[in-house]
Each structure stands twice: as structure tokens, then as C-alpha cells.
Design a protein around this motif. Structure first.
Motif, PDB file in Angstrom:
ATOM      1  N   ILE A  47      41.578  28.827  38.972  1.00  0.00           N
ATOM      2  CA  ILE A  47      41.938  28.700  37.558  1.00  0.00           C
ATOM      3  C   ILE A  47      42.931  27.552  37.399  1.00  0.00           C
ATOM      4  N   GLU A  48      42.601  26.611  36.545  1.00  0.00           N
ATOM      5  CA  GLU A  48      43.507  25.520  36.202  1.00  0.00           C
ATOM      6  C   GLU A  48      44.073  25.775  34.809  1.00  0.00           C
ATOM      7  N   ILE A  49      45.359  25.560  34.671  1.00  0.00           N
ATOM      8  CA  ILE A  49      46.017  25.658  33.364  1.00  0.00           C
ATOM      9  C   ILE A  49      46.579  24.280  33.040  1.00  0.00           C
ATOM     10  N   LEU A  50      46.109  23.698  31.958  1.00  0.00           N
ATOM     11  CA  LEU A  50      46.521  22.358  31.553  1.00  0.00           C
ATOM     12  C   LEU A  50      47.361  22.457  30.287  1.00  0.00           C
ATOM     13  N   GLY A  51      48.416  21.679  30.232  1.00  0.00           N
ATOM     14  CA  GLY A  51      49.270  21.655  29.053  1.00  0.00           C
ATOM     15  C   GLY A  51      49.509  20.242  28.574  1.00  0.00           C
ATOM     16  N   GLU A  52      49.540  20.065  27.262  1.00  0.00           N
ATOM     17  CA  GLU A  52      49.758  18.748  26.677  1.00  0.00           C
ATOM     18  C   GLU A  52      50.380  18.952  25.303  1.00  0.00           C
ATOM     19  N   LYS A  53      51.641  18.454  25.142  1.00  0.00           N
ATOM     20  CA  LYS A  53      52.287  18.478  23.827  1.00  0.00           C
ATOM     21  C   LYS A  53      52.294  19.886  23.213  1.00  0.00           C
ATOM     22  N   GLU A  54      52.862  20.820  23.918  1.00  0.00           N
ATOM     23  CA  GLU A  54      53.043  22.181  23.431  1.00  0.00           C
ATOM     24  C   GLU A  54      51.760  22.994  23.364  1.00  0.00           C
ATOM     25  N   LYS A  55      50.647  22.436  23.780  1.00  0.00           N
ATOM     26  CA  LYS A  55      49.385  23.160  23.770  1.00  0.00           C
ATOM     27  C   LYS A  55      48.933  23.400  25.207  1.00  0.00           C
ATOM     28  N   LEU A  56      48.447  24.626  25.481  1.00  0.00           N
ATOM     29  CA  LEU A  56      47.916  24.976  26.788  1.00  0.00           C
ATOM     30  C   LEU A  56      46.409  25.166  26.687  1.00  0.00           C
ATOM     31  N   GLU A  57      45.758  25.023  27.834  1.00  0.00           N
ATOM     32  CA  GLU A  57      44.299  25.132  27.840  1.00  0.00           C
ATOM     33  C   GLU A  57      43.821  25.421  29.254  1.00  0.00           C
ATOM     34  N   ILE A  58      42.773  26.263  29.358  1.00  0.00           N
ATOM     35  CA  ILE A  58      42.079  26.481  30.631  1.00  0.00           C
ATOM     36  C   ILE A  58      40.699  25.854  30.505  1.00  0.00           C
ATOM     37  N   PRO A  59      40.413  24.827  31.275  1.00  0.00           N
ATOM     38  CA  PRO A  59      39.083  24.204  31.169  1.00  0.00           C
ATOM     39  C   PRO A  59      38.016  25.128  31.754  1.00  0.00           C
ATOM     40  N   ALA A  60      36.743  24.721  31.604  1.00  0.00           N
ATOM     41  CA  ALA A  60      35.632  25.522  32.112  1.00  0.00           C
ATOM     42  C   ALA A  60      35.839  25.814  33.599  1.00  0.00           C
ATOM     43  N   THR A  61      35.921  27.096  33.910  1.00  0.00           N
ATOM     44  CA  THR A  61      36.256  27.534  35.269  1.00  0.00           C
ATOM     45  C   THR A  61      35.184  28.479  35.790  1.00  0.00           C
ATOM     46  N   PRO A  62      34.573  28.171  36.932  1.00  0.00           N
ATOM     47  CA  PRO A  62      33.569  29.080  37.487  1.00  0.00           C
ATOM     48  C   PRO A  62      34.212  30.283  38.176  1.00  0.00           C
ATOM     49  N   LEU A  63      33.557  31.427  38.040  1.00  0.00           N
ATOM     50  CA  LEU A  63      34.009  32.644  38.698  1.00  0.00           C
ATOM     51  C   LEU A  63      32.793  33.292  39.333  1.00  0.00           C
ATOM     52  N   HIS A  64      32.952  33.744  40.579  1.00  0.00           N
ATOM     53  CA  HIS A  64      31.835  34.349  41.304  1.00  0.00           C
ATOM     54  C   HIS A  64      32.308  35.645  41.965  1.00  0.00           C
ATOM     55  N   ILE A  65      31.469  36.687  41.820  1.00  0.00           N
ATOM     56  CA  ILE A  65      31.745  37.972  42.462  1.00  0.00           C
ATOM     57  C   ILE A  65      30.525  38.314  43.304  1.00  0.00           C
ATOM     58  N   LYS A  66      30.731  38.523  44.580  1.00  0.00           N
ATOM     59  CA  LYS A  66      29.605  38.792  45.466  1.00  0.00           C
ATOM     60  C   LYS A  66      28.935  40.125  45.163  1.00  0.00           C
ATOM     61  N   LYS A  67      29.714  41.177  44.993  1.00  0.00           N
ATOM     62  CA  LYS A  67      29.105  42.498  44.904  1.00  0.00           C
ATOM     63  C   LYS A  67      30.012  43.449  44.128  1.00  0.00           C
ATOM     64  N   ILE A  68      29.363  44.233  43.263  1.00  0.00           N
ATOM     65  CA  ILE A  68      30.044  45.316  42.567  1.00  0.00           C
ATOM     66  C   ILE A  68      29.270  46.581  42.836  1.00  0.00           C
ATOM     67  N   GLN A  69      29.889  47.513  43.533  1.00  0.00           N
ATOM     68  CA  GLN A  69      29.238  48.775  43.859  1.00  0.00           C
ATOM     69  C   GLN A  69      29.587  49.804  42.796  1.00  0.00           C
ATOM     70  N   SER A  70      28.547  50.252  42.081  1.00  0.00           N
ATOM     71  CA  SER A  70      28.702  51.298  41.083  1.00  0.00           C
ATOM     72  C   SER A  70      27.453  52.147  41.136  1.00  0.00           C
ATOM     73  N   VAL A  71      27.201  52.916  40.090  1.00  0.00           N
ATOM     74  CA  VAL A  71      25.945  53.678  40.058  1.00  0.00           C
ATOM     75  C   VAL A  71      24.763  52.730  40.028  1.00  0.00           C
ATOM     76  N   VAL A  72      25.035  51.506  39.579  1.00  0.00           N
ATOM     77  CA  VAL A  72      24.050  50.438  39.628  1.00  0.00           C
ATOM     78  C   VAL A  72      24.611  49.342  40.506  1.00  0.00           C
ATOM     79  N   GLY A  73      23.916  48.922  41.512  1.00  0.00           N
ATOM     80  CA  GLY A  73      24.397  47.855  42.364  1.00  0.00           C
ATOM     81  C   GLY A  73      24.287  46.506  41.665  1.00  0.00           C
ATOM     82  N   ILE A  74      25.400  45.768  41.571  1.00  0.00           N
ATOM     83  CA  ILE A  74      25.452  44.465  40.903  1.00  0.00           C
ATOM     84  C   ILE A  74      25.830  43.430  41.949  1.00  0.00           C
ATOM     85  N   THR A  75      25.035  42.347  42.025  1.00  0.00           N
ATOM     86  CA  THR A  75      25.295  41.320  43.031  1.00  0.00           C
ATOM     87  C   THR A  75      25.266  39.941  42.392  1.00  0.00           C
ATOM     88  N   ASP A  76      25.945  39.031  43.079  1.00  0.00           N
ATOM     89  CA  ASP A  76      25.936  37.608  42.705  1.00  0.00           C
ATOM     90  C   ASP A  76      26.214  37.411  41.218  1.00  0.00           C
TER      91      ASP A  76
END
Length: 927
Positions: free
Chosen positions: A689-718
Motif C-alpha cells: 500500500i502506497e500513501i501519497l500526499g500533496e498539498k494537504e491532500k492524501l491519496e492511495i493509488p491503484a493497489t493490487p491485493l492478492h489472497i491465496k486462500k480463504i477457508q470457509s463453508v465455501v472454499g475461496i482461492t486466488d
């Protein structure tokens, strides 16, 4: 014959010479008087002498100006008559001196006169004590009787009632001794009669009184003189009333009114000796010593002192031209100080007691004061002693002990020397709308020294500063204590008005601190190598401070006990602070640096969070944030690190923000993060996560996030997505944008349409897109082993989110062409029972034994109470049932999803796995 002639002529010559001298006596006397006065420093001498008779001489006029250091400007003497006889002249004595009138104009103060240049004359002063001799009888003055009919003293600087006074005096000089009296006349005199006598046996008496009370002596001096080996032995006593004496002296010297109001008594006794020819040029005193008592009161002494009370007992001694006074422990007194005018305006609202401070003092150990006897008071030395001072009023208490050590005072250079101060003080400041303090206390031992233009103060290591119940609108400190384990030193340079403060080590104990009613706890704040230097224009501070065991409020996210170290340097043009913090039990390290240009207000800063490695057996999030507010959630795997760079400037206007951000670049790295949120287990979350600030304004540019696996009643991957924010102000919450979200579950994919999440909105609407879900995976999720199917499902699910509530309205899922199959099988016993009892159900079961659907549509609605409603439409046929006749089904299904999830979690072992992870977390917590 010749000898007789010579003797005759000599006798005639002596007679003629004596007659000539006698005839010219006025002229000779005038010359002698003129030169005698000039030799003694007098100027503008005018003298006239007459001889009205054979045995009389008159001085009708004698005027002269006094020397510049005498305190008066001019003296004139009128009509002085001197009566003599031939025998008296032969004996060097006149019979009578009668002075009719003396006028003295006195218009300057002896206390304020400037030093005059030394006279070129080497003639000894006519009042030099060294002229005394020690014969068996006292020397006879050169007159038998002196009468001064009137002396007019005029002093414009004296009080109005004392500007003009007169006196008449007489004195007899006889073989029996001297005796005389002086009578003063004037308005408001408290002392108008002086009598004196000096007898051949060495008794000196001097008495002053007022004729209205002749028995109440104002001055009483009794002294005896006796021949000794080297001179005269002295023994006597003296007493005087201060107010009448000082009031009378005010006619001669313009004594300030506050000193004229001095009242009280002085008495003393002493013994000593004078030597006939002293080796000391300034004084004939060999040694004199005695004791005294002073009981005095002064109503006021501007600008700050009022009501001075003194009762002093002591001893004095004079030896080798040095006066030594020793005030004894029986001495005491009091004084009132009006200090309100010295209180800085910024502190005035906090001063509870208004008016004078009443101090009482008494001497604990004798105070030794040494004063050299010289023409002027050039030096005063206090070699030792101890004074105890106390003060108490409704809001202030002071108990102080002063111990001087060789203090030396000189008018030219001030005070030099050392002293110790030991004091205990308590103050109860006034309560203001912005701050209230119950009590401030200070116990300290201080050494003070003043040498060569420098004042040095050393605070003893036993000193303690305490503050109790300090409050303002947002803060409350129940107790604060500060100590200096290695002392503290402060040096002040009197010429440059600069100072330095140094403390090798100091501690500040704040056991608890309430901010916005939330409890913060500190174990100790330790500062080392603190130095401060200041002038009238600048301040410089350097030091290192460690804050031990910080515990923020338990009602918010709370890091565990941690230590913080700061190193700071504050100069007139810049300020630099370096800091680092670390938890006491876990590997959490934060460090950084802040620099500020104090001239321009521009600054920069850096911060680094060293990688934190999470593992169930060593460190988990619930160890860092305690007490952990989410017992069913934790992070147990992965690494987190971060860094930031910032430039800013201090605001020029009065705003709530301490600084304005010019530019900011911050980075937080999450690598392979894993953990659980019941009933879900997550593995492999990675993002930067990048946090950019300029002249009193903050911003997070487009940031990729990846989760390999979520184990629940339904298996969620990638699971993958992009998130970003729109520019937002540093004091507000950002609007979050989520795009390209895609994940795999049930043999297919689920994606999220691009969406914006506004934290200020009460509800959010997002749409899930379902593609290629495997029907058989869905049926297996329902744990219906008798039902199997084939085919892929697509559709959309509109989600409405309001806080913790999630609902689905008018969702739609349909089977992908060309369709699929459903196979429903039951055992023979069950089929036979249904055929006998429920023939319609038997037909349905037989039609579904090998059902080929060409159309599958499902309507989905999910309420916030957890009930899922499915409206299902099926169209198809069973080739083996009634020659493949078309069969349509309409099914309405309701399911309690929370109960189903609970059931499936148990069946799939999720609960067991999470409980195992929680148990491992518990083991880590107790390490």
C-alpha cells in the motif's frame, strides 16, 4: 661688661619684639586662621579680626566653603569674641571663647555625596584620634570656657519641619575634665538636649533626651578609659532609641521617609583598647569587643518590602581595623513582601493569593559579618551562618534554610561567594477556565555561587518536584513527580544575560494520564544529557529522553508496553528529533527523524517500521494489541513492514492542525498474511500500500491485493483486486474504490463490478457477478449425497450493505446452455414405501432419477435475519420416464444460512481448525 650690654639689649629686644607681636596680633591671627583652614581643604576663606581691648580679640566675620566631601556648601561665623590675658597667652590657653552666631547651609546628603579628590595637604585631620595622649590627667583644650550662643542650620533637603533648626552650646575645659551641653531648637524635634562630660579618671558620659521627658534618655553612653601598657583601655555601654535619633539626624542629612519611620532600640556593651601610636594608618583601635541588642521596626521599604520586624542579639569585635559582627541564634524577625508586581502577566491568573507574603525568620547558626573599617563602606563579608525562613498563607507554604559561605559584597562588583539553600514549598494555584492544579510542591537542596560575573546554581540530587491533580479540558494528571538523580546545574552570566542549564539525568514519573477520559499509563520518563542555553533572543536545547512502559488506553487499539527513546536538538534556526520505539516483549521496532527549519517553518521527516514476522508460536497480532478487542479474529502468519517520508510546514494562521503536509510518500508491505475470522481462515494475503500526499491532500493509488486462500463453508482461492482512494483531506475518511475483484469458488468465479465505498454513507450497493459455478459442487455443499448434477451456473447477486447487515434483493442465477443433469437416487426400501404411501412423490423421484434440464433459473433473496429464499424453475425431461415427456418443476426453498454455515463448519472441521489455531495463539500469549 660686654655680656651685660648684650643681655640688656637682648632683654630690650625681646620686649620690643613682644610688643611688636602683640601689636600685630590681629594680623598674625588672621594669617594663621586663613592658612590653617586652607591647609585643611577649605576654600573661599574670608576672615576679619579686631582687638577692641588690651585683653580681648574679636572675629566679626569668618566665612569659608567646606571641602566637596563634607556634605555642606558653606559656613559663616559672626562675632566671635576671644578673651585672654598675658598669663593665659604664656600658658597657650585663652580664657573664654564666645561665638555669637554660626550659620551652616547644608544642601546635600552624606549618603549620596561623590568622592572628592584627595587634598594635597598632608596636615592631619583636627579630629584624628591619634592626637590623644595617655598622660595622668587629660589634656586641657586651648580655652577654659566655650559658649556658642546660636548655630543656624539650614537644609532644604530635610523634611519641612526640620529644614531649619538652631542650637546653643557651652563647654568648660578645666583641670578637672570637660563638661558641656547642647540645646537644640526647632519644630518637631524628638531629641533636644545633649549633655557630655569627660573626667580625668577616664569616665566619658554622653546623654541625649527631650526636655519634656528628662528621665527617658534617647541616647545614653557611658565609657571608662584607663591607662594600659600600650595605650588606653576602654570599657562601656551605650543605648539609643532609633526613631528620635534618626529623626533628628534628618535635619542634617535628607534621610528617606521610610528610614525616618524606623522605630526601636539599640543597646550594647564593649571593652577594648586604644594605642598611643598606632601602626595602622586608618584606626588607632587595637581591639574592642562586646555584645549588642537591636529591636527595630520599619513600616515600609519601597518598592516591595513592608512591616520589617527585627530582634537581633549578637556580639561585635574590632581588631586590626576590621569590624566583625556575629548575630546569635536568639535573633529573629519578620517581613512582608509585596511581590504581585513581579509576577509575569502570563502567570497572574494562576496566583491564588493576592497581596503581601508574610515571612518569618530566625537564625539557626551564628551569622558572621566582617566589615573593614575604612572611609567608605567598600566591602561586606558574611563568612558563615544559617537563617530559617518560613511563610504560610491560604494557598502557599514555604520553609527555607539559607546557609551563606564566604559571601562578599562590594558596591562595584556586587555579591560573590557561595551559599546553600534548602527549602520545601507547596503552592495551590488558582483555578482558571483552562487549567486547574490541586497542589505544586518542591523540596530541594541548592548550592548557589557568584563569582566573576557568573551566578551558578546546583540542584542537589535529593530534590523533588511534585504536581497533583492537574486538569484542563482534555487532560488530567493525578500525580506527577520529577527527580534529578545526578543533580542539576544552572549558570547565569550577568554581563551577557545568557544562561546554561545542564542535567546529566532526570526522571519524570507520571503513573497515569487521562486524555479525553481515557487512561494512559507510563512507568518512567528518563532524560539524560539535557543541556539548555538561553539568551534574550534565542534558546537551544539538547538531550535524550526515554519513556518506559507506555500503555495507551485499553478502550482503543492499544500497543503492548513499549519503550521510546528520543534524541533532540533545538536551535534558534532549526530543530531535530530522532526517535525509536520498541515493545518490551516482542520484535516491534519503529524509528524515525524529524527536522524543522524554525526560520521558514519548513520541515521533513522519515519513519521506518522494521519487518514484523507473525507466527503462531512466537508472535501474533493479539499480543501486540492488548487487550485484544476481537477474540474471534487474529493474524497469525506473515510479515508487515513500512516506511514514510514527509515534508511539511508549520501553519502561519491559528488552525487546529499542528502542521500542513506538502508532500508524503508512505509504504506499508503485507506479505503472506494469514489468520482467521470465525468461521473463516485466511492464508497468503499480500499487498503493498502506497500513501501519497500533496498539498494537504492524501491519496492511495491503484493497489493490487492478492489472497491465496480463504477457508470457509465455501472454499475461496486466488482472490485478487485493485483498490484505491480519491484524494482526501488528512482529517477525513477516504472514499474507497474497488475494481477488478475476482475470486474462484465452487468450480467457477465470482467478480465484483467496479464500486465506490463512501464511509459517510449509511448503505452501500454492490453487484456480484457469478460465472461457471459447478452445480455438483453446490449440491455437495448442501450435503445431499442422494442428489448429483452437472452443469454450469451464471448470474448476478445485488448486495445491499448497511453496517453489519447484508441483504440480497432480486438476485438471479441461471443454468448455462445447453443445460445439465440431475440424478436423484434412493434405496429400494424407501422407494417402495413412497410408492405405497405417496404415489405423487414416487413419480417425482422416478422423473429425477436421470433428469436432463434445458432450463434452470433461480431467484435469490436474502434477508438480514439470515433467511435465504430461492425460487427455482426447472424445464427438461427424463429419457427413461414416460418416453421422455417434458417435465417442469417450480420449487420454493427457504434456508437459515447462519445455521447452515454453523452446521457446515462443524462438518468440514473449520471450527476444529480455528480452535486449534486459537489454542496455539494462547500458548504464544503466555510465553
Amino acid at each position: 661688661m660686654k655680656f651685660l650690654k648684650f643681655l640688656g639689649w637682648a632683654a630690650i629686644g625681646l620686649v620690643l619684639l613682644a610688643g611688636l607681636a602683640y601689636g600685630f596680633l590681629p594680623t598674625i591671627g588672621q594669617v594663621l586662621i586663613t592658612h590653617g583652614l586652607i591647609d585643611r581643604g577649605f576654600t573661599n576663606v574670608v576672615v576679619h579680626l579686631n582687638r577692641p581691648s588690651f585683653n580681648a580679640l574679636t572675629i566679626p566675620l569668618l566665612t569659608f566653603r567646606m571641602p566637596p566631601d563634607s556634605g555642606s556648601t558653606s559656613i559663616s561665623i559672626d562675632n566671635t569674641e576671644i578673651t585672654y590675658s598675658l598669663s593665659s597667652l604664656l600658658n597657650n590657653v585663652v580664657e573664654n571663647v564666645n561665638v555669637e552666631r554660626i550659620k551652616i547651609v547644608w544642601d546635600s546628603s552624606l549618603l549620596e555625596k561623590s568622592s572628592a579628590p584627595a587634598s594635597s595637604s598632608t596636615t592631619a585631620s583636627p579630629f584624628d584620634f591619634r592626637s590623644l595622649v595617655t598622660s595622668e590627667s587629660l589634656p586641657v583644650l586651648p580655652f577654659e570656657h566655650l559658649l556658642v550662643q546660636q548655630v543656624d542650620i539650614s537644609n532644604p533637603s530635610a523634611p519641612p519641619a526640620l529644614q531649619r533648626i538652631s542650637l546653643n552650646a557651652n563647654m568648660d575645659a578645666l583641670p578637672k575634665g570637660y563638661a558641656g551641653s547642647v540645646h537644640l531648637e526647632g519644630e518637631g524635634l524628638l531629641l533636644n538636649q545633649l549633655t557630655f562630660s569627660l573626667t580625668p579618671n577616664g569616665t566619658v558620659s554622653f546623654t541625649g533626651m527631650h526636655t519634656r521627658a528628662p528621665d527617658a534618655h534617647v541616647i545614653d553612653l557611658q565609657t571608662s578609659l584607663a591607662p594600659a601598657t600600650s595605650g588606653l583601655a576602654i570599657q562601656g555601654h551605650a543605648s539609643l532609641k532609633l526613631h528620635p535619633v534618626i529623626h533628628t539626624l534628618a535635619a542634617l542629612y535628607p534621610i528617606p521617609p521610610e528610614y525616618q519611620a524606623l522605630t526601636g532600640n539599640f543597646s550594647g556593651e564593649g571593652t577594648g583598647s586604644l594605642q598611643e601610636k598606632s601602626s595602622q594608618p586608618d584606626s588607632p583601635l587595637v581591639a574592642i569587643h562586646g555584645d549588642f541588642t537591636l529591636d527595630a521596626h520599619m513600616p515600609t521599604l519601597p518598592p516591595l518590602v513592608q512591616d520589617i520586624q527585627i530582634l537581633t542579639h549578637g556580639t561585635f569585635s574590632v581588631e586590626k581595623s576590621v569590624l566583625t559582627i556575629i548575630a546569635q541564634p536568639s535573633s529573629a524577625g519578620s517581613v512582608n513582601l509585596a511581590l504581585d508586581s513581579l509576577t509575569p502577566p502570563a502567570l497572574t491568573p494562576y496566583v491564588a493569593h493576592k497581596g503581601v507574603r508574610s515571612l518569618k525568620w530566625n537564625i539557626l547558626r551564628p551569622i558572621h559579618v566582617v566589615v573593614p573599617i575604612q572611609k567608605s563602606l567598600d566591602t561586606l563579608q558574611i563568612s558563615s551562618g544559617q537563617i530559617h525562613i518560613t511563610m504560610q498563607n491560604a494557598s502557599e507554604q514555604l520553609d527555607m534554610v539559607l546557609s551563606p559561605q564566604n559571601l562578599l559584597w562590594k558596591p562595584s562588583s556586587g555579591i560573590k561567594g557561595k551559599g546553600d539553600v534548602s527549602f520545601s514549598a507547596q503552592f495551590k494555584p488558582a483555578t482558571t477556565p483552562t487549567l486547574s492544579v490541586e497542589k505544586i510542591s518542591l523540596e530541594a537542596k541548592v548550592s548557589v555561587s557568584s563569582l566573576a560575573g557568573q551566578i551558578a546554581v546546583a540542584l542537589n540530587q535529593a530534590s523533588l518536584l511534585g504536581v497533583s491533580h492537574m486538569k484542563n479540558e482534555t487532560m488530567h494528571i493525578p500525580k506527577l513527580e520529577s527527580r534529578f538523580s545526578q543533580g542539576l546545574s544552572w549558570n547565569f552570566h550577568t554581563k551577557s544575560q545568557a544562561w546554561e542549564l545542564q542535567a546529566a539525568a532526570s526522571t519524570l514519573a507520571i503513573p497515569s494520564l487521562f486524555l479525553q477520559d481515557k487512561l494512559w499509563q507510563f512507568e518512567e520518563i528518563f532524560t539524560k544529557d539535557l543541556t539548555m542555553t538561553g539568551t534574550s533572543e534565542s534558546l537551544t536545547v539538547n538531550g535524550k529522553t526515554t519513556v518506559a512502559r507506555v500503555q495507551p488506553p485499553t478502550t482503543s487499539f492499544n500497543i503492548p508496553p513499549s519503550n521510546w527513546q528520543t534524541q533532540y536538538s533545538i536551535k534558534p534556526s532549526s530543530a531535530t528529533v530522532q526517535f525509536k520505539g520498541q515493545t518490551q516483549e516482542h520484535p516491534l521496532h519503529i524509528s524515525g527523524r524529524v527536522k524543522l527549519n524554525r526560520l521558514t517553518g519548513e520541515g521533513s521527516g522519515t519513519m521506518t517500521l522494521q519487518p514484523i514476522q507473525f507466527a503462531p508460536d512466537t508472535l501474533i497480532v493479539s499480543q501486540l494489541v492488548q487487550p485484544w478487542p476481537f477474540p474471534e479474529m487474529d493474524v497469525t502468519h506473515g510479515t508487515v513492514s513500512g516506511s514514510a517520508n514527509i515534508t511539511f510546514n508549520a501553519p502561519t494562521d491559528h488552525t487546529d492542525s499542528p502542521f500542513h503536509i506538502n508532500r508524503l510518500h508512505g509504504v506499508v508491505d503485507f506479505k503472506e498474511i494469514g489468520g482467521f475470522l470465525k468461521p473463516t481462515i485466511m492464508e497468503g494475503l499480500t499487498t503493498r500500500i502506497e500513501i501519497l500526499g500533496e498539498k494537504e491532500k492524501l491519496e492511495i493509488p491503484a493497489t493490487p491485493l492478492h489472497i491465496k486462500k480463504i477457508q470457509s463453508v465455501v472454499g475461496i482461492t486466488d482472490t485478487a483486486l485493485l483498490f484505491s482512494t480519491e484524494p482526501f483531506h488528512q482529517s477525513s475518511l477516504p472514499i474507497l474504490s474497488i475494481t477488478k475483484l475476482r475470486t474462484h469458488l465452487l468450480g467457477g468465479t465470482v467478480s465484483l463490478s467496479d464500486t465506490m465505498i463512501d464511509p459517510s454513507a449509511s448503505t452501500h450497493e454492490v453487484t456480484l457477478k457469478v460465472q461457471g459455478l459447478d452445480l455438483n459442487e453446490i449440491l455437495r455443499l448442501e450435503q445431499q449425497e442422494a442428489v448429483q448434477g452437472t452443469g454450469a451456473l451464471d448470474g448476478i447477486l445485488p448486495l445491499f450493505i448497511a453496517g453489519k447487515d447484508v441483504t440480497v434483493k432480486q438476485g438471479a442465477i441461471h443454468g448455462r446452455a445447453p443445460g445439465g443433469t440431475l440424478q436423484f437416487t434412493v434405496d429400494e426400501e424407501t422407494a417402495s414405501a413412497w410408492a405405497d404411501s405417496q404415489p405423487n412423490l414416487d413419480l417425482i423421484v422416478k422423473s429425477l432419477e436421470d433428469y436432463h434440464y434445458s432450463k434452470l433459473e433461480v431467484g435469490v433473496d436474502y434477508a438480514k435475519d439470515g433467511i435465504l429464499k430461492l425460487t427455482t424453475t426447472l424445464e427438461g425431461e427424463n429419457p427413461d420416464f414416460r418416453n421422455g415427456v417434458p417435465i417442469h418443476f417450480n420449487l420454493n426453498i427457504e434456508e437459515n444460512i447462519p445455521a447452515l454455515i454453523k452446521s457446515l463448519s462443524l462438518v468440514q472441521g473449520l471450527e476444529e481448525n480455528i480452535e486449534k489455531m486459537m489454542a496455539e495463539r494462547g500458548k504464544a500469549l503466555v510465553k
